[in-house]
Scaffold this motif. Sequence first.
Motif, PDB file in Angstrom:
ATOM      1  N   LEU A  48      40.190  51.615  55.692  1.00 40.72           N
ATOM      2  CA  LEU A  48      39.293  51.169  54.634  1.00 40.72           C
ATOM      3  C   LEU A  48      38.834  49.743  54.916  1.00 40.72           C
ATOM      4  CD1 LEU A  48      37.949  51.915  51.972  1.00 40.72           C
ATOM      5  CD2 LEU A  48      39.997  51.074  50.788  1.00 40.72           C
ATOM      6  N   HIS A  49      37.523  49.556  54.925  1.00 43.45           N
ATOM      7  CA  HIS A  49      36.921  48.247  55.176  1.00 43.45           C
ATOM      8  C   HIS A  49      36.228  47.777  53.908  1.00 43.45           C
ATOM      9  CE1 HIS A  49      37.659  48.502  59.501  1.00 43.45           C
ATOM     10  NE2 HIS A  49      37.392  49.796  59.354  1.00 43.45           N
ATOM     11  N   HIS A  50      36.395  46.479  53.607  1.00 43.86           N
ATOM     12  CA  HIS A  50      35.874  45.892  52.374  1.00 43.86           C
ATOM     13  C   HIS A  50      34.780  44.881  52.667  1.00 43.86           C
ATOM     14  CE1 HIS A  50      39.524  47.535  50.572  1.00 43.86           C
ATOM     15  NE2 HIS A  50      40.208  46.929  51.514  1.00 43.86           N
ATOM     16  N   GLN A  51      33.982  44.605  51.645  1.00 49.32           N
ATOM     17  CA  GLN A  51      32.932  43.582  51.680  1.00 49.32           C
ATOM     18  C   GLN A  51      32.026  43.744  52.905  1.00 49.32           C
ATOM     19  OE1 GLN A  51      35.388  40.055  51.299  1.00 49.32           O
ATOM     20  NE2 GLN A  51      35.199  40.137  49.082  1.00 49.32           N
ATOM     21  N   ILE A  52      31.609  44.971  53.121  1.00 47.08           N
ATOM     22  CA  ILE A  52      30.792  45.320  54.275  1.00 47.08           C
ATOM     23  C   ILE A  52      29.359  44.854  54.064  1.00 47.08           C
ATOM     24  CG2 ILE A  52      29.862  47.259  55.616  1.00 47.08           C
ATOM     25  CD1 ILE A  52      32.850  46.787  56.007  1.00 47.08           C
ATOM     26  N   ASP A  53      28.813  44.171  55.072  1.00 50.59           N
ATOM     27  CA  ASP A  53      27.393  43.872  55.084  1.00 50.59           C
ATOM     28  C   ASP A  53      26.777  44.638  56.258  1.00 50.59           C
ATOM     29  OD1 ASP A  53      27.785  42.363  57.466  1.00 50.59           O
ATOM     30  OD2 ASP A  53      28.016  40.514  56.337  1.00 50.59           O
ATOM     31  N   THR A  54      25.476  44.579  56.385  1.00 55.42           N
ATOM     32  CA  THR A  54      24.792  45.379  57.394  1.00 55.42           C
ATOM     33  C   THR A  54      25.273  45.062  58.808  1.00 55.42           C
ATOM     34  OG1 THR A  54      22.861  45.562  55.981  1.00 55.42           O
ATOM     35  CG2 THR A  54      22.519  46.017  58.312  1.00 55.42           C
ATOM     36  N   GLY A  55      25.400  43.783  59.135  1.00 58.23           N
ATOM     37  CA  GLY A  55      25.846  43.398  60.477  1.00 58.23           C
ATOM     38  C   GLY A  55      27.246  43.881  60.773  1.00 58.23           C
ATOM     39  N   THR A  56      28.141  43.728  59.813  1.00 59.39           N
ATOM     40  CA  THR A  56      29.523  44.194  59.985  1.00 59.39           C
ATOM     41  C   THR A  56      29.559  45.699  60.147  1.00 59.39           C
ATOM     42  OG1 THR A  56      30.348  42.344  58.670  1.00 59.39           O
ATOM     43  CG2 THR A  56      31.816  44.234  58.940  1.00 59.39           C
ATOM     44  N   LEU A  57      28.762  46.406  59.359  1.00 60.94           N
ATOM     45  CA  LEU A  57      28.730  47.859  59.454  1.00 60.94           C
ATOM     46  C   LEU A  57      28.272  48.313  60.838  1.00 60.94           C
ATOM     47  CD1 LEU A  57      29.024  50.675  58.305  1.00 60.94           C
ATOM     48  CD2 LEU A  57      26.770  50.403  57.245  1.00 60.94           C
ATOM     49  N   LEU A  58      27.231  47.704  61.357  1.00 53.24           N
ATOM     50  CA  LEU A  58      26.766  48.069  62.698  1.00 53.24           C
ATOM     51  C   LEU A  58      27.844  47.789  63.745  1.00 53.24           C
ATOM     52  CD1 LEU A  58      23.067  46.880  62.540  1.00 53.24           C
ATOM     53  CD2 LEU A  58      23.887  49.241  62.705  1.00 53.24           C
ATOM     54  N   ASP A  59      28.527  46.660  63.614  1.00 52.31           N
ATOM     55  CA  ASP A  59      29.627  46.342  64.533  1.00 52.31           C
ATOM     56  C   ASP A  59      30.739  47.382  64.445  1.00 52.31           C
ATOM     57  OD1 ASP A  59      28.321  44.046  65.410  1.00 52.31           O
ATOM     58  OD2 ASP A  59      29.511  42.689  64.136  1.00 52.31           O
ATOM     59  N   LEU A  60      31.085  47.794  63.231  1.00 50.43           N
ATOM     60  CA  LEU A  60      32.142  48.796  63.045  1.00 50.43           C
ATOM     61  C   LEU A  60      31.733  50.148  63.628  1.00 50.43           C
ATOM     62  CD1 LEU A  60      33.275  47.936  59.410  1.00 50.43           C
ATOM     63  CD2 LEU A  60      34.652  47.699  61.491  1.00 50.43           C
ATOM     64  N   LEU A  61      30.491  50.540  63.414  1.00 47.92           N
ATOM     65  CA  LEU A  61      30.022  51.814  63.964  1.00 47.92           C
ATOM     66  C   LEU A  61      30.101  51.799  65.486  1.00 47.92           C
ATOM     67  CD1 LEU A  61      26.985  52.458  61.599  1.00 47.92           C
ATOM     68  CD2 LEU A  61      29.190  53.649  61.578  1.00 47.92           C
ATOM     69  N   GLU A  62      29.693  50.709  66.086  1.00 51.27           N
ATOM     70  CA  GLU A  62      29.795  50.586  67.547  1.00 51.27           C
ATOM     71  C   GLU A  62      31.250  50.624  68.000  1.00 51.27           C
ATOM     72  OE1 GLU A  62      27.500  50.339  70.124  1.00 51.27           O
ATOM     73  OE2 GLU A  62      26.066  50.977  68.603  1.00 51.27           O
ATOM     74  N   TYR A  63      32.106  49.904  67.293  1.00 51.09           N
ATOM     75  CA  TYR A  63      33.524  49.839  67.652  1.00 51.09           C
ATOM     76  C   TYR A  63      34.170  51.229  67.607  1.00 51.09           C
ATOM     77  CZ  TYR A  63      38.505  48.847  67.259  1.00 51.09           C
ATOM     78  OH  TYR A  63      39.868  48.836  67.440  1.00 51.09           O
ATOM     79  N   TYR A  64      33.931  51.948  66.513  1.00 49.46           N
ATOM     80  CA  TYR A  64      34.596  53.234  66.326  1.00 49.46           C
ATOM     81  C   TYR A  64      33.952  54.381  67.099  1.00 49.46           C
ATOM     82  CZ  TYR A  64      37.613  51.543  62.552  1.00 49.46           C
ATOM     83  OH  TYR A  64      38.575  50.882  61.821  1.00 49.46           O
ATOM     84  N   PHE A  65      32.641  54.317  67.332  1.00 53.40           N
ATOM     85  CA  PHE A  65      31.952  55.499  67.823  1.00 53.40           C
ATOM     86  C   PHE A  65      31.243  55.348  69.165  1.00 53.40           C
ATOM     87  CE2 PHE A  65      31.900  55.873  63.105  1.00 53.40           C
ATOM     88  CZ  PHE A  65      32.952  56.762  63.030  1.00 53.40           C
ATOM     89  N   ALA A  66      31.364  54.210  69.813  1.00 51.71           N
ATOM     90  CA  ALA A  66      30.732  54.040  71.126  1.00 51.71           C
ATOM     91  C   ALA A  66      31.257  55.090  72.102  1.00 51.71           C
ATOM     92  CB  ALA A  66      30.958  52.640  71.658  1.00 51.71           C
ATOM     93  N   GLY A  67      32.534  55.400  72.041  1.00 50.34           N
ATOM     94  CA  GLY A  67      33.120  56.401  72.936  1.00 50.34           C
ATOM     95  C   GLY A  67      32.581  57.792  72.684  1.00 50.34           C
ATOM     96  N   VAL A  68      32.233  58.089  71.432  1.00 51.71           N
ATOM     97  CA  VAL A  68      31.683  59.399  71.101  1.00 51.71           C
ATOM     98  C   VAL A  68      30.326  59.567  71.769  1.00 51.71           C
ATOM     99  CG1 VAL A  68      30.895  60.879  69.217  1.00 51.71           C
ATOM    100  CG2 VAL A  68      32.918  59.464  68.904  1.00 51.71           C
ATOM    101  N   MET A  69      29.544  58.480  71.785  1.00 51.62           N
ATOM    102  CA  MET A  69      28.210  58.539  72.386  1.00 51.62           C
ATOM    103  C   MET A  69      28.290  58.703  73.895  1.00 51.62           C
ATOM    104  SD  MET A  69      26.078  55.695  70.238  1.00 51.62           S
ATOM    105  CE  MET A  69      27.249  54.382  70.477  1.00 51.62           C
ATOM    106  N   HIS A  70      29.355  58.206  74.493  1.00 48.23           N
ATOM    107  CA  HIS A  70      29.508  58.262  75.947  1.00 48.23           C
ATOM    108  C   HIS A  70      30.432  59.376  76.393  1.00 48.23           C
ATOM    109  CE1 HIS A  70      27.251  54.588  76.006  1.00 48.23           C
ATOM    110  NE2 HIS A  70      28.129  54.007  75.214  1.00 48.23           N
ATOM    111  N   GLY A  71      30.833  60.221  75.429  1.00 48.26           N
ATOM    112  CA  GLY A  71      31.639  61.388  75.779  1.00 48.26           C
ATOM    113  C   GLY A  71      33.091  61.124  76.085  1.00 48.26           C
ATOM    114  N   THR A  72      33.645  60.012  75.568  1.00 47.19           N
ATOM    115  CA  THR A  72      35.067  59.729  75.809  1.00 47.19           C
ATOM    116  C   THR A  72      35.863  59.880  74.552  1.00 47.19           C
ATOM    117  OG1 THR A  72      34.733  57.369  75.432  1.00 47.19           O
ATOM    118  CG2 THR A  72      34.622  58.156  77.704  1.00 47.19           C
TER     119      THR A  72
END
Length: 85
Positions: free
Chosen positions: A61-85
Amino acid sequence: MKKSIVICMGSSCFARGNREHLELIENYLHGNGIAADIHFSGCRCRNECGRGPNIEINGNLHHQIDTGTLLDLLEYYFAGVMHGT
């Protein structure tokens, strides 16, 4: 285990930014071709209204999310999904 995003759609989180975050997440998942790989859902309230907007990603659970933080979190958690890892 399937990766997941749960966005709080309670009135406080919704008013504090999750209205925009909903669209941003949908665009990110579809734009990167990973929508089918991520379980994306909403909830009514996480009982963390004072710390919102709140978004849970892969059980964290992440709190006080702003747009920049959300984009960073999406990249952190899902970059591997996009690259098949």
